[in-house]
Design an enzyme around this catalytic site. Structure first.
Site, PDB file in Angstrom:
ATOM      1  N   LYS A  87     -65.942 -37.268  -9.941  1.00 16.92           N
ATOM      2  CA  LYS A  87     -65.277 -37.837 -11.124  1.00 16.92           C
ATOM      3  C   LYS A  87     -66.241 -38.746 -11.874  1.00 16.92           C
ATOM      4  CE  LYS A  87     -62.694 -41.725 -10.813  1.00 16.92           C
ATOM      5  NZ  LYS A  87     -63.054 -42.724 -11.820  1.00 16.92           N
ATOM      6  N   ASN A  88     -66.938 -39.614 -11.132  1.00 15.26           N
ATOM      7  CA  ASN A  88     -67.781 -40.613 -11.788  1.00 15.26           C
ATOM      8  C   ASN A  88     -69.034 -40.023 -12.425  1.00 15.26           C
ATOM      9  OD1 ASN A  88     -65.918 -42.494 -11.110  1.00 15.26           O
ATOM     10  ND2 ASN A  88     -67.207 -43.628  -9.654  1.00 15.26           N
ATOM     11  N   CYS A 103     -58.737 -49.676 -13.734  1.00 15.78           N
ATOM     12  CA  CYS A 103     -58.213 -50.229 -12.484  1.00 15.78           C
ATOM     13  C   CYS A 103     -58.162 -51.747 -12.542  1.00 15.78           C
ATOM     14  CB  CYS A 103     -59.135 -49.845 -11.332  1.00 15.78           C
ATOM     15  SG  CYS A 103     -58.806 -48.235 -10.643  1.00 15.78           S
ATOM     16  N   ARG A 131     -63.938 -57.268 -15.058  1.00 17.91           N
ATOM     17  CA  ARG A 131     -64.721 -56.155 -15.593  1.00 17.91           C
ATOM     18  C   ARG A 131     -65.054 -56.327 -17.080  1.00 17.91           C
ATOM     19  NH1 ARG A 131     -62.598 -50.589 -13.008  1.00 17.91           N
ATOM     20  NH2 ARG A 131     -64.766 -50.151 -12.696  1.00 17.91           N
ATOM     21  N   ASP A 185     -66.573 -48.380  -3.771  1.00 14.95           N
ATOM     22  CA  ASP A 185     -65.503 -47.387  -3.870  1.00 14.95           C
ATOM     23  C   ASP A 185     -65.082 -46.817  -2.508  1.00 14.95           C
ATOM     24  OD1 ASP A 185     -65.375 -47.735  -6.566  1.00 14.95           O
ATOM     25  OD2 ASP A 185     -66.350 -45.852  -7.110  1.00 14.95           O
ATOM     26  N   ARG A 230     -55.699 -39.879 -10.502  1.00 13.32           N
ATOM     27  CA  ARG A 230     -56.828 -40.159 -11.403  1.00 13.32           C
ATOM     28  C   ARG A 230     -58.130 -39.646 -10.793  1.00 13.32           C
ATOM     29  NH1 ARG A 230     -57.921 -45.933 -12.305  1.00 13.32           N
ATOM     30  NH2 ARG A 230     -59.702 -44.889 -13.196  1.00 13.32           N
TER      31      ARG A 230
END
Ligand code: UD1
Length: 429
Positions: free
Chosen positions: A22-23, A126, A131, A316, A408
């Site tokens: 995904k990233n 998230c 952030r 993560d 997600r």
């Protein structure tokens, strides 16, 4: 809202195919804004974040199409998508879209580089800390952009185009590295990024940008140099394997016991986490087509970890590792250095019987012999999968609510685990 019901106790045995990351997929899709030709990406995972980003890109004028299923193609394979930004029709990324996913803020780099202006909402994503986006703003300013914050939007302009420069990040940021690297590919002259993120997803993006005609050196090291080009062209690129999904399933097997081949996984992308898992008692071997993870009989040992930028232990995987440590022999100390509010899974794990207390940035986990199933709530993407893993190893039934977080970032989680013997199902409602 859907929930996931897990009945714990079964070992995991079989094969789990690892999806594209995904990233990596998200910045790769955003890179399509840099050219008027078609960027084709294969091995793209079917995820809610990918669908969400597609909507944002379409709003800028990107044509998006997905290959249908081909004869002989395994239904479990990732999808091939074609993205064509022949014309950017709108340089605004609105709050309604950007607030759902932080990574969509990254469009600011390519839009500014190609269209010389952009108006992008401050991001959401998230709930794992504040952030901020200061590194992005300072980096784009170093490349010559005028920047203003107006009513929750970052408004950037560079009427004469961006100019290569040195960009020094005070702290490693994956997103800021992606964004400045993409912007610099269309700037005039050389850009040097100092203290760049070294994550495999940065390398994957750099490889794709090079296939599109960019000149980039040093991706995967703390110093990246980019020689700007007047234009980039179309390319075909396959998304790298998801190291976080790999680590997550490796931890699930370490927790339940069993023997699983993580098909397509690349051990070289998560050596730190694999080393830690071996110390904890899992047996992990590289095979021609992936990684095999086993744990037979022996218990799990407590191991201390500290999250760090790549190649350190990834933030993560912190929640998943904490789930594993709840059943370890002894006490482990888990220190989170990347995000300040990333222990929200602690109180949910406690509902299953875990013994954890937090002191500042560290969580001390005292392993318990038995976890017991309970209703729990997913709070963010990685935290939610840690609850599923804990449920797989708990006695009785665990139901995880708010699983939209899981959707997600984990492709067909229940399906992949069911095929390995887990009792897990999605309850719609
Ligand atoms: C990416 C990953 C996310 C992962 C994280 C860290 C994607 C889509 N997401 O997120 O899964 O957990 O890297 O590996 O790839 N920071 C600032 N100012 C900024 C930017 C960042 O202070 O302008 C801080 C953040 O608050 C955080 C740290 O830098 O403390 C690292 O964040 P960053 O690497 O930017 O995370 P993301 O790119 O958002």
């Amino acid at each position: 809202m859907d929930s996931i019901k897990v009945v714990g106790g079964a070992e995991l045995n079989g094969i789990i195919p690892i999806s594209g990351a995904k990233n990596a997929a998200l910045p790769l899709m955003i890179a399509s804004l840099l050219t008027d030709e078609t960027l084709t990406l294969s091995n793209v995972p079917r995820l809610r974040d990918v669908a969400q980003l597609t909507q944002i890109l379409q709003n800028h004028g990107v044509d998006y199409s997905v290959n249908g299923k081909r004869n002989g193609q395994d239904e479990l394979e990732g999808q091939t998508v074609h993205l064509t930004a022949r014309e950017i029709v709108d340089t605004t990324a609105p709050y309604e879209l950007v607030s759902k996913m932080r990574a969509s803020f990254w469009v600011v780099g390519p839009l500014l580089a190609r269209c010389r202006e952009a108006r992008v909402s401050l991001p959401g994503g998230c709930a794992i800390g504040t952030r901020p986006v200061d590194f992005f703003i300072d980096g784009l300013a170093a490349l010559g952009a005028d920047i203003e914050i107006e009513a929750g939007y970052v408004v950037v302009k560079a009427p004469n185009g961006l100019k290569g420069a040195q960009v020094v990040f005070p702290k490693v940021s994956v997103g800021a590295t992606h964004t400045i690297m993409m912007a610099a590919t269309l700037a005039s002259g050389e850009t040097e990024i100092v203290n760049a993120a070294c994550e495999p997803e940065v390398v994957d993006l750099a490889n794709c940008l090079k296939a599109m005609g960019a000149e980039i050196e040093g991706a995967g090291t703390p110093t990246i140099r980019i020689q700007g080009k007047p234009r980039l062209h179309g390319a075909h690129h396959a998304v790298v394997a998801d190291r976080i999904e790999t680590g997550t399933y490796a931890m699930a097997v370490a927790m339940t016991g069993g023997n699983v081949l993580l098909q397509g996984a690349r051990g070289d992308l998560l050596e730190s986490a694999l080393h830690t898992l071996r110390q904890a008692g899992a047996e992990i071997t590289e095979e021609a087509n992936g990684l095999r993870v086993r744990r037979n009989g022996n218990g799990i040992q407590a191991v201390d970890i500290t999250t760090e930028p790549f190649p350190g232990f990834p933030t993560d995987l912190q929640a998943q590792f904490m789930a594993l440590m709840t059943k370890a022999e002894g006490r482990s100390c888990i220190t989170e250095t990347i995000f300040e509010n990333r222990f929200m899974h602690v109180q949910e794990l406690a509902r299953l019987g875990a013994q954890i207390h937090i002191e500042g940035r560290s969580a001390f986990v005292d392993g318990v012999g038995t976890l017991r199933g309970a209703p729990v709530m997913a709070t963010d993407l990685r935290a939610s999968v840690s609850l599923v893993i804990a449920g797989l190893a708990a006695e009785g039934e665990t139901s995880v609510s708010r699983v939209y977080h899981l959707d997600r970032g984990f492709e067909r989680l229940e399906d992949k685990l069911t095929r390995c013997g887990a009792q897990i199902e999605r309850i719609s409602g």
